[in-house]
Design a protein around this motif. Structure first.
Motif, PDB file in Angstrom:
ATOM      1  N   ALA A   1      -1.043 -12.058   0.898  1.00  0.00           N
ATOM      2  CA  ALA A   1      -1.312 -11.017   1.896  1.00  0.00           C
ATOM      3  C   ALA A   1      -1.699 -11.665   3.209  1.00  0.00           C
ATOM      4  CB  ALA A   1      -2.437 -10.097   1.434  1.00  0.00           C
ATOM      5  N   LEU A   2      -1.856 -10.828   4.214  1.00  0.00           N
ATOM      6  CA  LEU A   2      -2.450 -11.244   5.479  1.00  0.00           C
ATOM      7  C   LEU A   2      -3.939 -10.947   5.399  1.00  0.00           C
ATOM      8  CD1 LEU A   2      -1.909 -12.235   8.447  1.00  0.00           C
ATOM      9  CD2 LEU A   2      -1.794  -9.801   9.059  1.00  0.00           C
ATOM     10  N   TYR A   3      -4.758 -11.945   5.603  1.00  0.00           N
ATOM     11  CA  TYR A   3      -6.205 -11.760   5.552  1.00  0.00           C
ATOM     12  C   TYR A   3      -6.745 -11.728   6.976  1.00  0.00           C
ATOM     13  CZ  TYR A   3      -5.982 -12.259   0.571  1.00  0.00           C
ATOM     14  OH  TYR A   3      -5.687 -12.047  -0.757  1.00  0.00           O
ATOM     15  N   LEU A   4      -7.356 -10.625   7.295  1.00  0.00           N
ATOM     16  CA  LEU A   4      -7.846 -10.386   8.645  1.00  0.00           C
ATOM     17  C   LEU A   4      -9.360 -10.474   8.689  1.00  0.00           C
ATOM     18  CD1 LEU A   4      -5.600  -7.308   9.426  1.00  0.00           C
ATOM     19  CD2 LEU A   4      -5.409  -9.544  10.514  1.00  0.00           C
ATOM     20  N   CYS A   5      -9.824 -11.141   9.687  1.00  0.00           N
ATOM     21  CA  CYS A   5     -11.252 -11.191   9.974  1.00  0.00           C
ATOM     22  C   CYS A   5     -11.505 -10.299  11.181  1.00  0.00           C
ATOM     23  CB  CYS A   5     -11.669 -12.626  10.261  1.00  0.00           C
ATOM     24  SG  CYS A   5     -13.358 -12.814  10.869  1.00  0.00           S
ATOM     25  N   ALA A   6     -12.568  -9.549  11.132  1.00  0.00           N
ATOM     26  CA  ALA A   6     -12.925  -8.677  12.242  1.00  0.00           C
ATOM     27  C   ALA A   6     -14.393  -8.865  12.559  1.00  0.00           C
ATOM     28  CB  ALA A   6     -12.645  -7.224  11.886  1.00  0.00           C
ATOM     29  N   SER A   7     -14.710  -8.935  13.818  1.00  0.00           N
ATOM     30  CA  SER A   7     -16.114  -9.090  14.188  1.00  0.00           C
ATOM     31  C   SER A   7     -16.570  -7.917  15.037  1.00  0.00           C
ATOM     32  CB  SER A   7     -16.351 -10.412  14.924  1.00  0.00           C
ATOM     33  OG  SER A   7     -15.805 -10.387  16.236  1.00  0.00           O
ATOM     34  N   GLY A   8     -17.859  -7.713  15.010  1.00  0.00           N
ATOM     35  CA  GLY A   8     -18.453  -6.635  15.780  1.00  0.00           C
ATOM     36  C   GLY A   8     -19.938  -6.850  15.914  1.00  0.00           C
ATOM     37  N   SER A   9     -20.589  -5.863  16.491  1.00  0.00           N
ATOM     38  CA  SER A   9     -22.039  -5.885  16.632  1.00  0.00           C
ATOM     39  C   SER A   9     -22.613  -4.677  15.939  1.00  0.00           C
ATOM     40  CB  SER A   9     -22.447  -5.869  18.105  1.00  0.00           C
ATOM     41  OG  SER A   9     -21.939  -6.989  18.779  1.00  0.00           O
ATOM     42  N   GLN A  10     -23.738  -4.851  15.310  1.00  0.00           N
ATOM     43  CA  GLN A  10     -24.385  -3.735  14.643  1.00  0.00           C
ATOM     44  C   GLN A  10     -24.650  -2.617  15.642  1.00  0.00           C
ATOM     45  OE1 GLN A  10     -25.230  -3.264  11.286  1.00  0.00           O
ATOM     46  NE2 GLN A  10     -23.877  -5.022  11.023  1.00  0.00           N
ATOM     47  N   GLY A  11     -24.232  -1.418  15.304  1.00  0.00           N
ATOM     48  CA  GLY A  11     -24.444  -0.270  16.164  1.00  0.00           C
ATOM     49  C   GLY A  11     -23.384  -0.064  17.220  1.00  0.00           C
ATOM     50  N   ASN A  12     -22.432  -0.951  17.302  1.00  0.00           N
ATOM     51  CA  ASN A  12     -21.345  -0.822  18.273  1.00  0.00           C
ATOM     52  C   ASN A  12     -20.045  -0.778  17.499  1.00  0.00           C
ATOM     53  OD1 ASN A  12     -19.829  -0.741  20.569  1.00  0.00           O
ATOM     54  ND2 ASN A  12     -20.000  -2.921  21.004  1.00  0.00           N
ATOM     55  N   TYR A  13     -19.435   0.381  17.397  1.00  0.00           N
ATOM     56  CA  TYR A  13     -18.328   0.548  16.468  1.00  0.00           C
ATOM     57  C   TYR A  13     -16.989   0.206  17.075  1.00  0.00           C
ATOM     58  CZ  TYR A  13     -22.146   2.860  14.221  1.00  0.00           C
ATOM     59  OH  TYR A  13     -23.380   3.133  13.696  1.00  0.00           O
ATOM     60  N   GLY A  14     -16.125  -0.266  16.195  1.00  0.00           N
ATOM     61  CA  GLY A  14     -14.809  -0.706  16.650  1.00  0.00           C
ATOM     62  C   GLY A  14     -14.736  -2.210  16.632  1.00  0.00           C
ATOM     63  N   TYR A  15     -14.031  -2.718  15.688  1.00  0.00           N
ATOM     64  CA  TYR A  15     -13.940  -4.156  15.502  1.00  0.00           C
ATOM     65  C   TYR A  15     -13.030  -4.830  16.512  1.00  0.00           C
ATOM     66  CZ  TYR A  15     -15.690  -3.830  10.665  1.00  0.00           C
ATOM     67  OH  TYR A  15     -16.435  -3.626   9.538  1.00  0.00           O
ATOM     68  N   THR A  16     -13.214  -6.142  16.641  1.00  0.00           N
ATOM     69  CA  THR A  16     -12.228  -7.027  17.255  1.00  0.00           C
ATOM     70  C   THR A  16     -11.631  -7.847  16.133  1.00  0.00           C
ATOM     71  OG1 THR A  16     -13.451  -7.158  19.338  1.00  0.00           O
ATOM     72  CG2 THR A  16     -11.827  -8.877  18.888  1.00  0.00           C
ATOM     73  N   PHE A  17     -10.329  -7.790  15.995  1.00  0.00           N
ATOM     74  CA  PHE A  17      -9.651  -8.462  14.898  1.00  0.00           C
ATOM     75  C   PHE A  17      -9.070  -9.793  15.344  1.00  0.00           C
ATOM     76  CE2 PHE A  17      -9.271  -5.719  11.177  1.00  0.00           C
ATOM     77  CZ  PHE A  17      -9.752  -4.527  11.669  1.00  0.00           C
ATOM     78  N   GLY A  18      -9.050 -10.732  14.412  1.00  0.00           N
ATOM     79  CA  GLY A  18      -8.300 -11.969  14.599  1.00  0.00           C
ATOM     80  C   GLY A  18      -6.838 -11.755  14.246  1.00  0.00           C
ATOM     81  N   SER A  19      -6.043 -12.784  14.444  1.00  0.00           N
ATOM     82  CA  SER A  19      -4.609 -12.693  14.170  1.00  0.00           C
ATOM     83  C   SER A  19      -4.282 -12.855  12.698  1.00  0.00           C
ATOM     84  CB  SER A  19      -3.848 -13.744  14.976  1.00  0.00           C
ATOM     85  OG  SER A  19      -4.002 -13.497  16.353  1.00  0.00           O
ATOM     86  N   GLY A  20      -5.263 -13.268  11.922  1.00  0.00           N
ATOM     87  CA  GLY A  20      -5.072 -13.306  10.480  1.00  0.00           C
ATOM     88  C   GLY A  20      -4.593 -14.634   9.941  1.00  0.00           C
ATOM     89  N   THR A  21      -4.776 -14.784   8.641  1.00  0.00           N
ATOM     90  CA  THR A  21      -4.235 -15.907   7.875  1.00  0.00           C
ATOM     91  C   THR A  21      -3.257 -15.343   6.873  1.00  0.00           C
ATOM     92  OG1 THR A  21      -6.218 -17.290   8.082  1.00  0.00           O
ATOM     93  CG2 THR A  21      -4.745 -17.737   6.217  1.00  0.00           C
TER      94      THR A  21
END
Lengths: 112, 112
Positions: free
Chosen positions: A87-107
Motif C-alpha cells: 500500500a501507500l503509507y501516508l504520514c500526516a502531521s497537525g497540531s492539537q486543536g487545529n484540525y486538518g492534516y498536512t500530508f506527506g507524499s507517502g511511502t
C-alpha cells in the motif's frame, strides 16, 4: 518551510520481513498520524502519536507499531509482512486543536 | 458509526465546464468535514474544511463546498475546471484528527 517529509519513497520487501517507515512532521506540528492507502481506496487510519505516546489506534493488528521521538518525528514499523500490506503509507502531521492534516507524499510499500 | 460515501468513482468533465463532486456522510454529532485532493503518486492536499458557521466554504484553487445538514451532504464544486485539476478527490469526516474517516475517492478526468 518544509512540509511533511517521508522516507523512503519506495520500498520492496519480502513476505515475513519487517519494515520501518519514517516521517518528519511539518515545522510547528506536534502530532503525527499514519494512514494506509490501498490501491483504489481512501486512506485508513492506523494510529496517532502525540507527546511520544500512541493516543488512538484504528483497526490494525499489533504487527503495526510506531514511535514518536522528542523532535516529533515518527516511525511506523510493520512486522511479519503480508502481501496485503502492500500500500501507500501516508504520514500526516497537525497540531492539537487545529484540525486538518498536512500530508506527506507517502511511502509506497510493495510486499512480494 | 461514522462513514463517508462518495457515490461517483470516476467523473469526466471538459476543461472550462463546471464540476460537482458528491459526498454524503453519516455521523452522530455535528461533523467536521474536509475535502482533500491527491495527484498521482502524491500525498493529500487539503482543499477546504468545514467546522461551523457559514455553510458555504471557500477553499484553495477556486474550489468551494456546501454543507447541507438536511441531506447529510458536503459537495465540492468548481465553476470552471482546469486541466490541472485532474486528480483523485477525497471527502473526509471527523470530530478530530483521531477519528477522521475518508471516502473511497472520486477520480476526476479533464477532457481538453
Amino acid at each position: 518551510d518544509a512540509g511533511v517529509t517521508q522516507s523512503p519513497t519506495h520500498l520492496i520487501k519480502t513476505r515475513g520481513q519487517q519494515v520501518t517507515l519514517r516521517c518528519s512532521p511539518k515545522s510547528g506540528h506536534d502530532t503525527v498520524s499514519w494512514y494506509q492507502q490501498a490501491l483504489g481506496q481512501g486512506p485508513q487510519f492506523i494510529f496517532q502519536y502525540y507527546e511520544e505516546e500512541e493516543r488512538q489506534r484504528g483497526n490494525f493488528p499489533d504487527r503495526f507499531s510506531g514511535h514518536q521521538f522528542p523532535n516529533y518525528s515518527s516511525e511506523l514499523n510493520v512486522n511479519a509482512l503480508l502481501l496485503g500490506d502492500s500500500a501507500l503509507y501516508l504520514c500526516a502531521s497537525g497540531s492539537q486543536g487545529n484540525y486538518g492534516y498536512t500530508f506527506g507524499s507517502g511511502t509506497r510499500l510493495t510486499v512480494v | 458509526a461514522q462513514s463517508v460515501t462518495q457515490p461517483d468513482i470516476h467523473i469526466t468533465v471538459s476543461e472550462g465546464a463546471s464540476l460537482e463532486l458528491r459526498c454524503n456522510y453519516s455521523y452522530g454529532a455535528t461533523p467536521y468535514l474536509f475535502w482533500y485532493v491527491q495527484s498521482p503518486g502524491q500525498g493529500l492536499q487539503l482543499l477546504l474544511k468545514y467546522f461551523s458557521g457559514d455553510t458555504l466554504v471557500q477553499g484553495i484553487k477556486g474550489f468551494e463546498a456546501e454543507f447541507k445538514r438536511s441531506q447529510s451532504s458536503f459537495n465540492l464544486r468548481k465553476p470552471s475546471v482546469h486541466w490541472s485539476d485532474a486528480a483523485e478527490y477525497f471527502c473526509a469526516v471527523g470530530r478530530d484528527n483521531n477519528d477522521m474517516r475518508f471516502g473511497a475517492g472520486t477520480r476526476l478526468t479533464v477532457k481538453p
